[in-house]
Design an enzyme around this catalytic site. Structure first.
Site, PDB file in Angstrom:
ATOM      1  N   ALA A  67       0.843  -1.200   0.000  1.00 32.40           N
ATOM      2  CA  ALA A  67       0.000   0.000   0.000  1.00 32.40           C
ATOM      3  C   ALA A  67       0.878   1.248   0.000  1.00 32.40           C
ATOM      4  CB  ALA A  67      -0.904  -0.006   1.220  1.00 32.40           C
ATOM      5  N   ASN A  96     -10.610  -4.970   0.825  1.00 23.52           N
ATOM      6  CA  ASN A  96      -9.770  -6.150   1.037  1.00 23.52           C
ATOM      7  C   ASN A  96     -10.543  -7.460   0.836  1.00 23.52           C
ATOM      8  OD1 ASN A  96      -7.683  -4.417   1.618  1.00 23.52           O
ATOM      9  ND2 ASN A  96      -6.990  -5.564   3.412  1.00 23.52           N
TER      10      ASN A  96
END
Ligand code: CO8
Length: 276
Positions: A67, A96
């Site tokens: 990320a 997710n």
């Protein structure tokens, strides 16, 4: 084409859909919209009529640094929102669960040409591919640094690290936030093939993986491949899906506590570093 249009590329070459993560200047770290885009392209590849393989590859020296810690969207959010259920349910939980499911449920052969290290959520996703081709064992590692970021495992990695690397390496990765080396990944059986770092450029390596994959499924009966994939998934679905839902519930708790927000800022300013 703008940088944004170029950040993740999609192409169908013969019977392979190729997705290229193309943000080498940030070591292929992905922000929220880019993970969303990656998911949509994996979905598109899943729905291609004439492909057998979906190949995920990258540009530059990293497969993906996970990320993006400098995601501007977070800096602009008012503090009350940054610790709210509303914000993290949308940006973390839903994303997710969706991404992990997309990778796990992909009906084609899912392969990765791994040009370099993989970190964080991208490691979780890499652990869900069927075939892994690594350029150089000496530079490759898997890093799941969640414990260093005040987070918990993502992308069902609490289950897949255990399944693909064994209990001891999964413990090193998740409990100690240690990188797992290319040699350890090979010994554990995670890597299908490696190339001794022999290619001068990532593009040459990616082309070779494409050719090797094509040779490998030539003349095989497509429907048998797809049905075997479904059968392989039967026994692993239960633990992957269970891990996915448990991970996001615990992860949501961490974002609401607020530790990862601080750690990400410290990571960006190099106050926090990972074990390498
Ligand atoms: N995000 C943004 N930029 C990055 C990232 C990242 N994750 N990783 C590297 N970069 C950038 C650097 O800032 C640097 O940019 P610049 O040249 O402009 O300064 C460039 O890439 C090169 O990086 P380094 O100079 O640091 O290269 P090194 O070889 O010295 O180090 C490392 C490479 C070890 C990968 C180091 O960059 C690093 O530790 N990066 C952070 C990795 C990381 O922690 N990723 C996050 C993992 S957690 C996760 O993926 C799930 C979290 C869920 C979040 C949900 C939010 C909505």
């Amino acid at each position: 084409m703008s940088d944004e249009e170029n950040d993740i590329l999609y192409e169908v070459r013969d019977r392979t859909a190729i997705i290229t993560i193309n943000i080498p200047q940030k070591l292929n770290a992905l922000n929220g919209p880019q993970y969303l885009k990656l998911g949509k392209l994996v979905e598109r590849a899943n729905n291609e009529e004439d492909t057998v393989v979906t190949l995920i590859q990258a540009s530059g020296r990293f497969f993906s640094a996970g990320a993006n810690f400098a995601d501007n969207s977070m800096a602009d959010v008012e503090p009350a929102k940054l610790f709210s259920h509303e914000y993290w349910l949308e940006r973390f939980v839903a994303r997710n669960v969706w991404l992990t499911n997309l990778f796990n449920d992909h009906k084609k052969i899912l392969a990765a040409a791994v040009n370099g290290p993989s970190i964080g959520l991208s490691t979780g996703l890499l652990l869900l591919v069927d075939l892994v081709y690594v350029h150089d064992l000496n530079t490759f590692y898997l890093l799941a640094p969640f414990a260093n970021l005040g987070l918990v495992a993502e992308g069902a990695s609490s289950a897949t690290l255990f399944a693909r690397l064994g209990w001891s390496k999964a413990s090193e990765a998740l409990l100690l936030a240690k990188p797992i080396s290319g040699a350890d990944c090979l010994n554990a059986g995670f890597i299908n093939k490696h190339y001794d770092g022999k290619f001068k450029t990532t593009e040459e390596f990616n082309d070779q993986v494409y050719k090797d994959l094509n040779d490998a499924f030539e003349n095989l009966h497509e429907d048998s491949i797809f049905q075997n994939k479904q059968l392989l998934k039967l026994s692993r679905d239960q633990y992957i899906n269970h891990a996915n839902s448990q991970e996001v519930m615990r992860g949501l708790g961490k974002w609401l506590e607020g530790v990862p927000q601080t750690r990400f800022v410290q990571l960006a300013s190099k106050e926090v570093k990972h074990k390498l």
